[in-house]
Motif scaffolding. Structure first.
Motif, PDB file in Angstrom:
ATOM      1  N   MET A 196       0.884  -1.053  -0.132  1.00 58.92           N
ATOM      2  CA  MET A 196       0.019   0.034  -0.063  1.00 58.92           C
ATOM      3  C   MET A 196       0.910   1.251  -0.103  1.00 58.92           C
ATOM      4  O   MET A 196       0.300   2.271  -0.697  1.00 58.92           O
ATOM      5  N   LEU A 197       1.795   1.142   0.813  1.00 58.05           N
ATOM      6  CA  LEU A 197       2.798   2.427   0.782  1.00 58.05           C
ATOM      7  C   LEU A 197       3.466   2.625  -0.746  1.00 58.05           C
ATOM      8  O   LEU A 197       3.587   3.873  -0.830  1.00 58.05           O
ATOM      9  N   ASP A 198       3.786   1.655  -1.319  1.00 52.61           N
ATOM     10  CA  ASP A 198       4.541   1.879  -2.901  1.00 52.61           C
ATOM     11  C   ASP A 198       2.944   2.735  -3.781  1.00 52.61           C
ATOM     12  O   ASP A 198       3.541   3.304  -4.420  1.00 52.61           O
ATOM     13  N   TRP A 199       2.094   2.113  -3.537  1.00 52.08           N
ATOM     14  CA  TRP A 199       0.971   2.586  -4.217  1.00 52.08           C
ATOM     15  C   TRP A 199       0.829   4.059  -4.046  1.00 52.08           C
ATOM     16  O   TRP A 199       0.543   4.990  -4.847  1.00 52.08           O
ATOM     17  N   SER A 200       0.766   4.292  -2.771  1.00 54.82           N
ATOM     18  CA  SER A 200       0.514   5.841  -2.356  1.00 54.82           C
ATOM     19  C   SER A 200       1.818   6.684  -2.750  1.00 54.82           C
ATOM     20  O   SER A 200       1.423   7.729  -3.292  1.00 54.82           O
ATOM     21  N   ARG A 201       2.778   6.071  -2.721  1.00 58.19           N
ATOM     22  CA  ARG A 201       4.203   6.959  -3.165  1.00 58.19           C
ATOM     23  C   ARG A 201       3.918   7.075  -4.639  1.00 58.19           C
ATOM     24  O   ARG A 201       4.330   8.221  -5.212  1.00 58.19           O
ATOM     25  N   ALA A 202       3.603   6.162  -5.399  1.00 58.23           N
ATOM     26  CA  ALA A 202       3.784   6.184  -6.723  1.00 58.23           C
ATOM     27  C   ALA A 202       2.440   7.211  -7.256  1.00 58.23           C
ATOM     28  O   ALA A 202       2.607   8.127  -8.235  1.00 58.23           O
ATOM     29  N   GLN A 203       1.153   7.309  -6.610  1.00 58.17           N
ATOM     30  CA  GLN A 203       0.342   8.335  -6.779  1.00 58.17           C
ATOM     31  C   GLN A 203       0.770   9.840  -6.544  1.00 58.17           C
ATOM     32  O   GLN A 203       0.562  10.393  -7.334  1.00 58.17           O
ATOM     33  N   VAL A 204       1.497   9.793  -5.478  1.00 59.99           N
ATOM     34  CA  VAL A 204       2.116  11.333  -5.051  1.00 59.99           C
ATOM     35  C   VAL A 204       2.988  11.719  -6.087  1.00 59.99           C
ATOM     36  O   VAL A 204       3.037  12.839  -6.688  1.00 59.99           O
ATOM     37  N   GLU A 205       3.854  10.840  -6.715  1.00 56.65           N
ATOM     38  CA  GLU A 205       4.778  11.220  -7.849  1.00 56.65           C
ATOM     39  C   GLU A 205       4.284  11.597  -9.146  1.00 56.65           C
ATOM     40  O   GLU A 205       4.549  12.794  -9.689  1.00 56.65           O
ATOM     41  N   ILE A 206       2.972  10.998  -9.459  1.00 55.82           N
ATOM     42  CA  ILE A 206       2.424  10.997 -10.633  1.00 55.82           C
ATOM     43  C   ILE A 206       1.718  12.421 -10.448  1.00 55.82           C
ATOM     44  O   ILE A 206       1.794  13.240 -11.310  1.00 55.82           O
ATOM     45  N   MET A 207       1.270  12.716  -9.457  1.00 55.53           N
ATOM     46  CA  MET A 207       0.409  14.102  -8.999  1.00 55.53           C
ATOM     47  C   MET A 207       1.551  15.279  -8.870  1.00 55.53           C
ATOM     48  O   MET A 207       1.190  16.448  -8.885  1.00 55.53           O
ATOM     49  N   HIS A 208       2.707  14.904  -8.258  1.00 60.58           N
ATOM     50  CA  HIS A 208       3.759  15.720  -7.945  1.00 60.58           C
ATOM     51  C   HIS A 208       4.358  16.620  -9.418  1.00 60.58           C
ATOM     52  O   HIS A 208       4.902  15.647  -9.885  1.00 60.58           O
ATOM     53  N   PRO A 209       4.389  17.679  -9.492  1.00 58.68           N
ATOM     54  CA  PRO A 209       4.965  18.202 -10.809  1.00 58.68           C
ATOM     55  C   PRO A 209       6.419  18.415 -10.449  1.00 58.68           C
ATOM     56  O   PRO A 209       7.105  19.382  -9.713  1.00 58.68           O
ATOM     57  N   GLY A 210       7.029  17.356 -11.145  1.00 55.56           N
ATOM     58  CA  GLY A 210       8.634  17.191 -11.039  1.00 55.56           C
ATOM     59  C   GLY A 210       9.138  16.975 -12.396  1.00 55.56           C
ATOM     60  O   GLY A 210       8.322  16.913 -13.265  1.00 55.56           O
ATOM     61  N   PRO A 211      10.379  16.632 -12.384  1.00 56.87           N
ATOM     62  CA  PRO A 211      11.029  16.490 -13.740  1.00 56.87           C
ATOM     63  C   PRO A 211      10.434  15.475 -14.613  1.00 56.87           C
ATOM     64  O   PRO A 211      10.529  15.149 -15.798  1.00 56.87           O
TER      65      PRO A 211
END
Length: 136
Positions: A1-16
């Motif tokens: 579940m933690l990996d899923w949450s982190r992946a969702q944050v990365e997709i939504m987070h405007p980064g490079p």
């Protein structure tokens, strides 16, 4: 579940790399296998609880079964009671009994398989999950 949450944050987070990651996930979701993977992962259907058994069904969500009388297993779980599938005669308000063509199994009220015929003692499973209901 933690990996899923982190992946969702990365997709939504405007980064490079967020656009590239979002594009890869969208491509994956556009395939049948990708859709199945995402659907079962998000829904929890791929989860398995350790209930002390090596049987593949024990600890997983019960399969969608059509019972001998034409009802579906899910219909029997709506009232919050467990279900004992097989040729049993039990009178207990915590448990429903239904006949099925497949193997006998005990399904907890949350839809998780707690016991399958040939995998341990039914009486022990009934005591553990329902406090001592015994089949007649």
């Amino acid at each position: 579940m933690l990996d899923w949450s982190r992946a969702q944050v990365e997709i939504m987070h405007p980064g490079p790399y967020h656009r590239a990651i979002r594009s890869v996930v969208a491509d994956l979701a556009a395939t049948r296998d990708g859709t199945m993977y995402l659907g079962t992962s998000i829904s929890g259907l791929c989860q398995r609880y350790d209930l002390g058994s090596d049987h593949d069904l024990v600890g997983r969500s019960a399969p969608e079964l059509v019972l001998a009388d034409g009802r579906r297993l899910a219909e029997l779980l709506h009232d919050g009671r467990g279900v004992l599938l097989g040729d049993f005669h039990v009178e207990d308000d915590r448990l429903r009994v239904a006949k099925t063509e497949g193997p006998a199994m005990l399904v907890r009220p949350d839809g998780i398989v707690a016991w399958v015929e040939g995998d341990g003692d039914l009486e022990s499973a009934l005591r553990r999950w329902f406090g001592g209901v015994l089949p007649g």
